[in-house]
Design an enzyme around this catalytic site. Structure first.
Site: not given
Length: 708
Positions: A76-77
């Site tokens: 996600e990051d």
């Protein structure tokens, strides 16, 4: 700075060099991916996954779990995608990372719904691999340790979520260390002043109690040594701060009362020694009756095993002692995570892991029968409370139920079909009410009947998520079937009013209408009509257009009103404002999503909304109307002793039940008493009122209408 160093030292204690190298590779990928990212505290972001991995390394989790923990925020990051992860680290680690990755932001109606849906997805990931939740708990534990820099509102929300969801999950999985740590950190974030006050009081009390603690420890050691019973460790144990606070709230007790109990733990070599230690302790100090629990013979639902006994210590102080083996102590601290390193090699599975699998399987059953995420999370929360009751089936099998569980809960634990067809229960061979809470050691027998079905009133007393979700699922399906039947009746009524018949409608016209309104089948349309989302007259008019376009426009005729039988179920409701009963002239109003609301024809609420005639339908009472109907009657009486009893007797003599009584003092000498009573029709009501008028204390009597 080498952020991997401390983790590397811990991994060297139990992993092979090749496995440590794989963990190091995962660290390097995570470090590169998170480069430049900072936490709110100002530290590099990589410190978070490393700290979470260190928590699990101290619990001796397998290398795949350590790798997944290091990588859990990577998808996600950062710009690293799923395919790259599979290529570098394989399917197993990638699946774990996917399960733990913060879920994609979905647009929900409320934050609560978003959290509930995230939790639901987490449970589904747990079903595939229980390690998903272990990583999630370590992630949450480190986040809670570094919560101080967050704004107050966010800190409060995260603390509540931790105390309501994550800590109970850790407890349910037997992970005592993570459970108590999460509770204390949540408590500190939510109530910092209370946390500090209890922490200071605990520290102070330890100093005051040192002498007595040493005496107890000496007495217990002496007793064990004299009898030559082997033990590894004997020491006082400390209650965690949130546990003390919760007990103070539950028992409405002061800190001094809660801390008046001294707690010790004895660790032994084997199970045989546990029971011998207990015997020695009972010879040293007198045991408190009915305060002994054998969780070795019957482990708790989270796999916890230990002997618990309470003794009268020196000077009469209560003394709580836990006795367990070293192995049981490891499982008690780490639960489902205990010995995972051996489990991954196929060597052993502990009690907590077996029970965790059973629990997760129950969660899967629960989510498949639950309507939405909020309802699911409510049911799971109910199932996460640890207090349990052990009862027996007639064949002698032990069943575990939460505290407060009833025979209905027991029936659903046995099987959903048994719960749905339950009509009565026997406890220790005697018939009991279905709502009675069960207690330890009872034998429970469920009596079923073909054709029986759940009662909505059961929702008032069942405590298990399985019972609650099954009852709700049945009621929803029943409501659905009743709505379809009502929809068909309303549409037929509308066709009669338009001097047409449903059978004459061309199939292609019906299909075109269903397509236009986005319904898959005629039953879906009938359901929408039954619950008031579609007006039957509007639908009927659209369907007869095909006949009218042929040049023959038939003259509309007025049909008779739709008959109300009293057995329509949840799609017909009776208005509170006018309380219609059989014998009254009635009219129906469509309520979006709920069906038909029946009013008396002269109800003032109806007169105000007569502007849209398509919202209304003509109704009449069926000749064979069934059931009882509630109505309010007001009696003006002299204020005398025994008046209420006399009136209640008169109502009972007229074969009516009283649902509610409201007394309105008019002046010092008179009262207006309003009774909510059940009647079958106007004739029955007249009979009740005649009985009441025959009493000399009654001055005036009337049926309450809207606006009275």
């Amino acid at each position: 700075m080498n952020y991997f160093k401390e983790l590397h030292e811990e991994l060297k204690r139990y992993l092979e060099p090749a496995q440590i190298e794989k963990c190091h590779q995962a660290f390097l990928v995570a470090e590169k991916g998170h480069q430049g990212q900072m936490r709110r505290s100002g530290e590099p972001y990589i410190t978070h996954p490393v700290a979470a991995a260190l928590i699990l390394a101290c619990m001796r989790l397998d290398y795949q779990t350590i790798m997944a923990t290091l990588l859990h925020d990577i998808v996600e990051d950062t710009c690293i995608n799923q395919e790259e992860l599979i290529q570098q680290f394989g399917e197993e680690v990638t699946t774990l990372v996917e399960g733990v990755t913060k879920l994609t932001k979905i647009k929900f109606e409320s934050r609560a719904e978003a959290q509930a849906e995230n939790f639901r997805k987490m449970v589904l990931a747990m079903v595939k691999d229980i390690r998903v939740i272990i990583v999630k708990l370590a992630d949450r534990l480190h986040n809670m340790k570094t919560l101080g820099v967050m704004p107050y509102a966010k800190k409060r929300r995260i603390a509540i979520e931790t105390l309501e969801i994550y800590a109970p999950i850790a407890n349910r999985l037997g992970m005592h260390f993570i459970y108590t740590s999460l509770e204390d950190l949540g408590f500190k974030a939510l109530y910092p002043m209370r946390y500090q006050a209890i922490k200071s009081a605990v520290e102070k009390s330890h100093g005051n109690r040192r002498e007595l603690t040493q005496k107890i420890e000496h007495d217990l050691q002496k007793a064990l040594n004299e009898l030559k019973i082997p033990y590894e460790h004997l020491a006082g144990r400390q209650k965690h701060l949130y546990g003390i606070y919760r007990k103070m709230k539950q028992k409405k007790a002061s800190f001094a009362e809660i801390m008046d109990v001294f707690a010790f733990r004895v660790i032994t070599e084997d199970i045989d020694s546990c029971y011998r230690v207990m015997g020695a302790l009972h010879r040293t100090y007198k045991p408190v009756p009915q305060r002994f629990k054998d969780y070795i013979g019957i482990p708790k639902v989270n796999g916890y095993q230990s002997l618990h006994t309470t003794l009268f210590g020196p000077y009469g102080v209560p003394l709580e002692v836990q006795i367990r083996t070293r192995e049981m102590d490891r499982v008690a601290e780490n639960g489902v995570a205990a010995h995972w390193i051996y489990k991954s090699a196929g060597l052993e599975v502990n009690e907590a892991q077996l029970r965790a699998r059973e629990w997760v399987k129950r969660l899967l059953d629960l989510q498949s029968s639950t309507g939405n995420s909020l309802e699911f999370i409510e049911n799971v929360k109910i199932d996460m409370f640890p207090d349990e009751v052990y009862v027996f089936t007639p064949k002698g099998h032990i069943m575990e139920l939460p505290k407060g569980a009833t025979p209905v809960d027991f029936a659903y634990i046995v099987h959903s079909g048994v719960g749905n067809s339950c009509v009565a229960a026997k406890v220790n061979r005697r018939l009991v009410p279905l709502s009675i809470p069960l207690t330890n050691g009872q034998t429970v027998e469920i009596i079923t009947a073909p054709g029986a079905h759940p009662n909505p009133a059961w929702l008032n007393f069942v405590v298990t998520g399985k019972a609650r979700s099954n009852i709700r699922a049945f009621l929803k399906s029943q409501h659905h079937a009743e709505s379809i039947t009502m929809g068909h009746r309303l549409l037929e009524q509308a066709f009669v009013e338009l001097a047409s018949e449903y059978a004459k409608i061309p199939p292609e016209s019906l299909q075109a209408l269903l397509h236009d309104l986005s319904y898959r089948s005629f039953d879906d349309l009938a359901y929408a009509i039954g619950i008031g989302n579609q007006m039957p007259m509007v639908i009927a008019k659209r369907l007869v257009v095909a006949q009218e376009s042929g040049g023959v426009i038939e003259k509309a005729v007025k049909s008779g009103p739709l008959s109300i039988k009293g057995t329509e179920g949840m799609v017909v409701h009776f208005a509170e404002c006018c309380q219609p009963i059989p014998g009254d002239n009635i009219v129906g109003r469509f309520q979006q999503g709920r069906g038909i609301l029946v009013h008396a024809s002269d109800c003032p609420a109806i007169k105000k909304t007569r502007g849209n005639p398509e919202q209304f339908i003509s109704l009449r009472w069926d000749d064979d109307v069934q059931g009882e109907f509630w109505v309010d009657i007001t009696v003006d009486v002299a204020n005398q002793r025994g008046v209420l009893a006399a009136l209640a007797t008169a109502i009972a003599d007229a074969e009516s039940n009283i649902g509610n009584i409201n007394v309105d003092p008019r002046d010092g000498r008179h009262n207006a008493v309003t009774f909510s009573i059940s009647v079958t029709d106007r004739t029955h009501l007249a009979r009740v009122m005649r009985r009441l008028r025959s009493n000399k204390v009654v001055m005036r009597l009337y049926r309450k209408k809207q606006g009275d």
